[in-house]
Design a protein around this motif. Sequence first.
Motif, PDB file in Angstrom:
ATOM      1  N   PHE A 198       0.862  -1.353   0.163  1.00 36.93           N
ATOM      2  CA  PHE A 198      -0.097   0.061   0.288  1.00 36.93           C
ATOM      3  C   PHE A 198       0.845   1.325  -0.007  1.00 36.93           C
ATOM      4  O   PHE A 198       0.492   2.337  -0.683  1.00 36.93           O
ATOM      5  N   LEU A 199       2.046   1.273   0.558  1.00 36.92           N
ATOM      6  CA  LEU A 199       2.991   2.154   0.608  1.00 36.92           C
ATOM      7  C   LEU A 199       3.526   2.489  -0.772  1.00 36.92           C
ATOM      8  O   LEU A 199       3.482   3.882  -1.409  1.00 36.92           O
ATOM      9  N   SER A 200       3.808   1.564  -1.624  1.00 38.43           N
ATOM     10  CA  SER A 200       4.042   1.499  -2.991  1.00 38.43           C
ATOM     11  C   SER A 200       3.141   2.076  -3.783  1.00 38.43           C
ATOM     12  O   SER A 200       3.327   2.673  -4.938  1.00 38.43           O
ATOM     13  N   LYS A 201       1.889   1.583  -3.383  1.00 36.78           N
ATOM     14  CA  LYS A 201       0.698   1.973  -4.255  1.00 36.78           C
ATOM     15  C   LYS A 201       0.578   3.643  -4.278  1.00 36.78           C
ATOM     16  O   LYS A 201       0.162   4.233  -4.988  1.00 36.78           O
ATOM     17  N   LEU A 231      10.062   5.318  -7.509  1.00 35.15           N
ATOM     18  CA  LEU A 231      11.302   4.378  -7.011  1.00 35.15           C
ATOM     19  C   LEU A 231      11.508   3.008  -7.872  1.00 35.15           C
ATOM     20  O   LEU A 231      12.716   2.876  -8.134  1.00 35.15           O
ATOM     21  N   ALA A 232      10.400   2.429  -7.932  1.00 36.70           N
ATOM     22  CA  ALA A 232      10.591   0.864  -8.879  1.00 36.70           C
ATOM     23  C   ALA A 232      11.150   1.204 -10.185  1.00 36.70           C
ATOM     24  O   ALA A 232      11.882   0.695 -10.906  1.00 36.70           O
ATOM     25  N   SER A 233      10.489   2.383 -10.679  1.00 39.01           N
ATOM     26  CA  SER A 233      10.910   2.520 -12.151  1.00 39.01           C
ATOM     27  C   SER A 233      12.413   3.148 -12.363  1.00 39.01           C
ATOM     28  O   SER A 233      12.985   2.871 -13.490  1.00 39.01           O
ATOM     29  N   ILE A 237       8.866  -7.893  -5.316  1.00 38.47           N
ATOM     30  CA  ILE A 237       7.327  -8.262  -5.425  1.00 38.47           C
ATOM     31  C   ILE A 237       6.584  -7.288  -4.739  1.00 38.47           C
ATOM     32  O   ILE A 237       5.483  -6.996  -5.262  1.00 38.47           O
ATOM     33  N   ASN A 238       7.027  -6.896  -3.397  1.00 43.89           N
ATOM     34  CA  ASN A 238       6.200  -6.150  -2.590  1.00 43.89           C
ATOM     35  C   ASN A 238       6.075  -4.533  -3.275  1.00 43.89           C
ATOM     36  O   ASN A 238       4.792  -4.170  -3.188  1.00 43.89           O
TER      37      ASN A 238
END
Length: 258
Positions: free
Chosen positions: A123-126, A132-134, A173-174
């Motif tokens: 949910f934090l990543s959402k 960050l992931a990109s 994954i998270n």
Amino acid sequence: MAKGSAKFALSWWEIAGGLGVAASFALGLLSVYFSMPPTDYSFLKIPRTIEELQILRVHLESYSSDYTMQVLVGYCTVYIFMQTFMIPGTIFMSLLAGALFGVFGGVALVVFAATAGASSCFFLSKLIGRPLASSLWPDKLSYFQAQVSKRKEKLLNYMLFLRVTPTLPNTFINVASPIVDVPYHIFLLATLIGLIPAAYVTVRAGIALGDLRSVGDLYDFQSIATLFLIGIVTVTPTLLKKKNQSEECEVNSKLKAI
């Protein structure tokens, strides 16, 4: 420089949300700390080596019997905090669970804390994870997106495979799951079930903590092969369905030709 800055462009609301989550964990940790009896807590720190973990285990053994609830709440809070903010070292926390609570209690504790932490990270990543992931995993993120898109019908099997096997890091994954549109209920179920085998291996090793010399001793060839075998079993229904669909399409094509 402007291009790099754009990758990490977050709104004030997103920054405030991330800081709010961090502040909530800090408040929780302080509450647990002040609920413990007065004594020297210089030994309390996140272990980074087997030696530090063994020292922590010795000090916490007495507390885990006299102050079980405080130890459990403190353990879960630290574990979830580490998972949420991608702090390395949860493997040492899993070993500690085995040393303090045995196999069944340790596995239940680790699976609960790891699932809660993964959900918190999801949910934090959402909220703020896409830049960050990109930036960190552009190629891996594209690969994951493509695999998820191809497996919409049997996505649970695929996510279980990823959780059981070390194909992709759990941290990735998270963070990446909400970005590539993995539904939370599938993410939750795959995490809850898929982490059990690895948790069992680690927690069981924690019971014999005194015999460990390094983290590398945990995952020998047999352990890794077993995890991959379990992972293959989880994706077998998907492979069989694809085979049946292919055969059905081939039969239909022949019938039409006739």
